[in-house]
Structure formats: C-alpha cells, structure tokens
Design a protein around this motif. Structure first.
Motif, PDB file in Angstrom:
ATOM      1  N   MET A   1       2.374  12.087  25.137  1.00  0.00           N
ATOM      2  CA  MET A   1       1.846  11.532  23.895  1.00  0.00           C
ATOM      3  C   MET A   1       2.697  10.345  23.412  1.00  0.00           C
ATOM      4  O   MET A   1       2.168   9.331  22.950  1.00  0.00           O
ATOM      5  N   LEU A   2       4.019  10.469  23.540  1.00  0.00           N
ATOM      6  CA  LEU A   2       4.892   9.364  23.126  1.00  0.00           C
ATOM      7  C   LEU A   2       4.669   8.124  23.995  1.00  0.00           C
ATOM      8  O   LEU A   2       4.658   7.002  23.498  1.00  0.00           O
ATOM      9  N   LEU A   3       4.494   8.338  25.294  1.00  0.00           N
ATOM     10  CA  LEU A   3       4.214   7.218  26.190  1.00  0.00           C
ATOM     11  C   LEU A   3       2.879   6.567  25.843  1.00  0.00           C
ATOM     12  O   LEU A   3       2.735   5.341  25.886  1.00  0.00           O
ATOM     13  N   PHE A   4       1.895   7.377  25.491  1.00  0.00           N
ATOM     14  CA  PHE A   4       0.567   6.881  25.113  1.00  0.00           C
ATOM     15  C   PHE A   4       0.655   6.035  23.845  1.00  0.00           C
ATOM     16  O   PHE A   4       0.101   4.931  23.773  1.00  0.00           O
ATOM     17  N   LEU A   5       1.376   6.534  22.842  1.00  0.00           N
ATOM     18  CA  LEU A   5       1.528   5.802  21.585  1.00  0.00           C
ATOM     19  C   LEU A   5       2.319   4.509  21.792  1.00  0.00           C
ATOM     20  O   LEU A   5       1.998   3.464  21.207  1.00  0.00           O
ATOM     21  N   ALA A   6       3.356   4.573  22.630  1.00  0.00           N
ATOM     22  CA  ALA A   6       4.138   3.371  22.928  1.00  0.00           C
ATOM     23  C   ALA A   6       3.272   2.326  23.618  1.00  0.00           C
ATOM     24  O   ALA A   6       3.400   1.125  23.362  1.00  0.00           O
ATOM     25  N   ALA A   7       2.361   2.783  24.483  1.00  0.00           N
ATOM     26  CA  ALA A   7       1.471   1.861  25.194  1.00  0.00           C
ATOM     27  C   ALA A   7       0.494   1.184  24.230  1.00  0.00           C
ATOM     28  O   ALA A   7       0.162   0.003  24.406  1.00  0.00           O
ATOM     29  N   ILE A   8       0.026   1.901  23.225  1.00  0.00           N
ATOM     30  CA  ILE A   8      -0.865   1.298  22.223  1.00  0.00           C
ATOM     31  C   ILE A   8      -0.143   0.156  21.512  1.00  0.00           C
ATOM     32  O   ILE A   8      -0.675  -0.952  21.368  1.00  0.00           O
ATOM     33  N   PHE A   9       1.080   0.432  21.070  1.00  0.00           N
ATOM     34  CA  PHE A   9       1.858  -0.596  20.372  1.00  0.00           C
ATOM     35  C   PHE A   9       2.167  -1.767  21.298  1.00  0.00           C
ATOM     36  O   PHE A   9       2.080  -2.938  20.901  1.00  0.00           O
ATOM     37  N   ALA A  10       2.524  -1.468  22.556  1.00  0.00           N
ATOM     38  CA  ALA A  10       2.832  -2.521  23.525  1.00  0.00           C
ATOM     39  C   ALA A  10       1.612  -3.384  23.798  1.00  0.00           C
ATOM     40  O   ALA A  10       1.713  -4.614  23.885  1.00  0.00           O
ATOM     41  N   GLY A  11       0.437  -2.760  23.922  1.00  0.00           N
ATOM     42  CA  GLY A  11      -0.788  -3.519  24.147  1.00  0.00           C
ATOM     43  C   GLY A  11      -1.114  -4.417  22.980  1.00  0.00           C
ATOM     44  O   GLY A  11      -1.579  -5.551  23.164  1.00  0.00           O
ATOM     45  N   PHE A  12      -0.850  -3.929  21.772  1.00  0.00           N
ATOM     46  CA  PHE A  12      -1.080  -4.720  20.558  1.00  0.00           C
ATOM     47  C   PHE A  12      -0.195  -5.973  20.550  1.00  0.00           C
ATOM     48  O   PHE A  12      -0.681  -7.088  20.361  1.00  0.00           O
ATOM     49  N   VAL A  13       1.100  -5.773  20.767  1.00  0.00           N
ATOM     50  CA  VAL A  13       2.048  -6.901  20.750  1.00  0.00           C
ATOM     51  C   VAL A  13       1.780  -7.859  21.895  1.00  0.00           C
ATOM     52  O   VAL A  13       1.747  -9.075  21.716  1.00  0.00           O
ATOM     53  N   ASP A  14       1.549  -7.316  23.089  1.00  0.00           N
ATOM     54  CA  ASP A  14       1.394  -8.149  24.271  1.00  0.00           C
ATOM     55  C   ASP A  14       0.135  -9.010  24.202  1.00  0.00           C
ATOM     56  O   ASP A  14       0.128 -10.145  24.698  1.00  0.00           O
ATOM     57  N   SER A  15      -0.924  -8.506  23.606  1.00  0.00           N
ATOM     58  CA  SER A  15      -2.175  -9.263  23.523  1.00  0.00           C
ATOM     59  C   SER A  15      -2.048 -10.474  22.605  1.00  0.00           C
ATOM     60  O   SER A  15      -2.835 -11.421  22.700  1.00  0.00           O
ATOM     61  N   ILE A  16      -1.038 -10.461  21.732  1.00  0.00           N
ATOM     62  CA  ILE A  16      -0.838 -11.571  20.795  1.00  0.00           C
ATOM     63  C   ILE A  16       0.250 -12.521  21.284  1.00  0.00           C
ATOM     64  O   ILE A  16       0.069 -13.737  21.323  1.00  0.00           O
ATOM     65  N   ALA A  17       1.388 -11.964  21.657  1.00  0.00           N
ATOM     66  CA  ALA A  17       2.555 -12.809  21.949  1.00  0.00           C
ATOM     67  C   ALA A  17       3.246 -12.513  23.264  1.00  0.00           C
ATOM     68  O   ALA A  17       4.205 -13.190  23.617  1.00  0.00           O
ATOM     69  N   GLY A  18       2.792 -11.521  24.018  1.00  0.00           N
ATOM     70  CA  GLY A  18       3.501 -11.128  25.231  1.00  0.00           C
ATOM     71  C   GLY A  18       4.691 -10.244  24.895  1.00  0.00           C
ATOM     72  O   GLY A  18       4.971  -9.960  23.731  1.00  0.00           O
ATOM     73  N   GLY A  19       5.392  -9.791  25.918  1.00  0.00           N
ATOM     74  CA  GLY A  19       6.588  -8.974  25.695  1.00  0.00           C
ATOM     75  C   GLY A  19       6.325  -7.491  25.597  1.00  0.00           C
ATOM     76  O   GLY A  19       7.189  -6.743  25.139  1.00  0.00           O
ATOM     77  N   GLY A  20       5.140  -7.038  26.042  1.00  0.00           N
ATOM     78  CA  GLY A  20       4.851  -5.608  25.971  1.00  0.00           C
ATOM     79  C   GLY A  20       5.788  -4.775  26.817  1.00  0.00           C
ATOM     80  O   GLY A  20       6.090  -3.623  26.487  1.00  0.00           O
ATOM     81  N   GLY A  21       6.284  -5.363  27.918  1.00  0.00           N
ATOM     82  CA  GLY A  21       7.221  -4.634  28.767  1.00  0.00           C
ATOM     83  C   GLY A  21       8.523  -4.306  28.069  1.00  0.00           C
ATOM     84  O   GLY A  21       9.231  -3.374  28.459  1.00  0.00           O
ATOM     85  N   LEU A  22       8.852  -5.074  27.024  1.00  0.00           N
ATOM     86  CA  LEU A  22      10.038  -4.795  26.215  1.00  0.00           C
ATOM     87  C   LEU A  22       9.952  -3.411  25.595  1.00  0.00           C
ATOM     88  O   LEU A  22      10.971  -2.756  25.353  1.00  0.00           O
ATOM     89  N   ILE A  23       8.719  -2.957  25.368  1.00  0.00           N
ATOM     90  CA  ILE A  23       8.491  -1.651  24.757  1.00  0.00           C
ATOM     91  C   ILE A  23       8.307  -0.574  25.822  1.00  0.00           C
ATOM     92  O   ILE A  23       8.930   0.492  25.760  1.00  0.00           O
ATOM     93  N   THR A  24       7.459  -0.844  26.823  1.00  0.00           N
ATOM     94  CA  THR A  24       7.066   0.209  27.757  1.00  0.00           C
ATOM     95  C   THR A  24       8.150   0.564  28.773  1.00  0.00           C
ATOM     96  O   THR A  24       8.343   1.748  29.074  1.00  0.00           O
ATOM     97  N   ILE A  25       8.840  -0.423  29.327  1.00  0.00           N
ATOM     98  CA  ILE A  25       9.845  -0.104  30.345  1.00  0.00           C
ATOM     99  C   ILE A  25      10.987   0.742  29.784  1.00  0.00           C
ATOM    100  O   ILE A  25      11.358   1.756  30.390  1.00  0.00           O
TER     101      ILE A  25
END
Length: 252
Positions: A1-25
């Motif tokens: 569940m935590l990984l799923f929630l982190a992915a939602i936030f990462a997808g949100f940030v990445d779709s606007i400015a990039g850098g989603g890997g900063l959250i998911t990795i």
C-alpha cells in the motif's frame, strides 16, 4: 500500500516536472528491494505514469503522437544501449557530475526571463534534435536515470524552442521511449519484480492523470516552480548519499 501511494505521488510530480524516480527508487530501497531490482522495477512502473500523461496531453492536442513517434523510437534505442552499457560506464563520474548539472538546470529555469507557454525560435530542425539530443539523453536514462526528464525539458525549451507546457507534453512521450528501451534490457536479464512494478504502475497512472490535468490548466505557472524544486531536490538527494563521490573526495 505504501508503494502504491508513493507511486501516485510520483506520477503526479513526474507528469508536471519530472523527477518521479526521486520518490519511487528510495521507497523501493526502503522496502528492502536490492538496488538493481529497484532500478529495473522502477523502469516498469514509471512507464505507466509516462504513458498516462502522454495520453492526457495528446487528447488535449498538446502532442502529436504520429509526428513524435520517430523521436520516441530514437529514445528507445538510446535507453536500450544505455542499459546495456550500465555495467561498464563509470557510475562514480556520473554520480559526481549530475547534481551540478541539475542545479544548473534549476538556475536556468529560475533566472531565464520570458519563459512561458509560447514557443520561441528553434535552434535546430526536429530531425537533428531527434537524432542528437533525444538519443543522448535516452542513453543517459538507460545508464543512470535520475534527472532524465529535466534534461529532456531543457533540450526542448533551449534547443527545440518549445514553450513550457508543450515541452512537458513532449517530454513524457520521449521519456516513455527511453524507459521502455532500458526496461526491455532489464526484463531480459530477469531483474524486474513484476507484481511490485505493476501495482505501482496503477498508482503512477492515477497520479499522472491528476498531475497532467493540473499542468494543462495552469501551464508554466506551475510547471516552472515544480521543475526547479524537482531539480534541486534530486541534486540534494544525490549529494546526501554518504557514498557520493563528492562527499568521499571532500571527506564529509
């Protein structure tokens, strides 16, 4: 569940400015997944976010998928070659240099005047851009990865003459290409954790839909500050690693 929630936030940030890997990795590493498997699985789940954002931007006419497909294919090739070379490229050099490049990108977008959603005069033709900038950044994405979206954005704005929103829309498709190219290599090597990656992929898809709609609504007003924050946060994250070559060199 935590990984799923982190992915939602990462997808949100990445779709606007990039850098989603900063959250998911980091989240994948905290979950106890080894580094190689974390990077490979991140390539799987991040594709869902890039594809989701690409679809959203294309539906609103911000990117022509047919015209951009050849450019995306060069990114696929660059990403695949980068993933093959990942074991032999001096990662220490990349890790030491990338934070400085990210800070430079953040400063460029922070202080350059007249950055808006309006296009400017391109410095090269689309063909030249697609055969040089795109595969080179794709190669970097396959070898190392962090900040690739920011490098694509810089290229589209500075070299191709795109406005901020148009650059963001086109970055998502190209980033999807380089992610897919490197993912194929990692998948062939058996490094991908499929259940984790697919679960996070669903979260990425949801987050990217929300983020891309917000970007289309607000344009450069939200893209520019988030891009600057994303670059600085990623640079800080890289340097904060106790094993970062710069810290080892300076002894702190």
């Amino acid at each position: 569940m935590l990984l799923f929630l982190a992915a939602i936030f990462a997808g949100f940030v990445d779709s606007i400015a990039g850098g989603g890997g900063l959250i998911t990795i980091p989240v994948l590493l905290i979950a106890g997944i080894p580094p190689l498997e974390s990077i490979a699985t991140n390539k799987l789940q991040s594709q869902f976010g890039s594809a989701s954002a690409t679809i959203a931007y294309a539906r609103r006419g911000h990117v022509d998928l047919r015209k951009q497909m050849p450019m995306a294919l060069t990114a696929v090739v660059g990403g695949a070659i980068g993933a093959v070379l990942a074991a032999s490229v001096p990662a220490d050099f990349l890790a030491a240099a990338i934070p400085f490049l990210l800070v430079a990108i953040a400063l460029f977008f922070a202080i350059k005047p007249n950055l808006s959603d309006l296009d400017s005069h391109p410095r090269v033709t689309p063909l030249v851009f697609g055969l040089t900038v795109v595969p080179l950044v794709g190669l970097y994405d396959g070898v190392f990865g962090p900040g690739a979206g920011s490098f694509y954005m810089l290229g589209f704005v500075l070299v191709a003459g795109f406005g901020m929103l148009k650059a963001t829309a086109h970055t998502k498709l190209i980033n999807l290409g380089s992610n897919f190219g490197s993912f194929v290599v990692f998948a062939a090597a058996g490094s991908v954790l499929w259940k984790v990656g697919l679960l996070m992929g669903v979260g990425q898809f949801i987050g990217a839909q929300i983020g891309s709609r917000l970007a289309m609504k607000n344009g450069a007003k939200i893209i520019k500050p988030l891009l600057i924050i994303s670059c600085l946060a990623l640079a800080t994250k890289l340097v904060a690693d106790p094993n970062h070559p710069l810290r080892l060199l300076l002894g702190f």
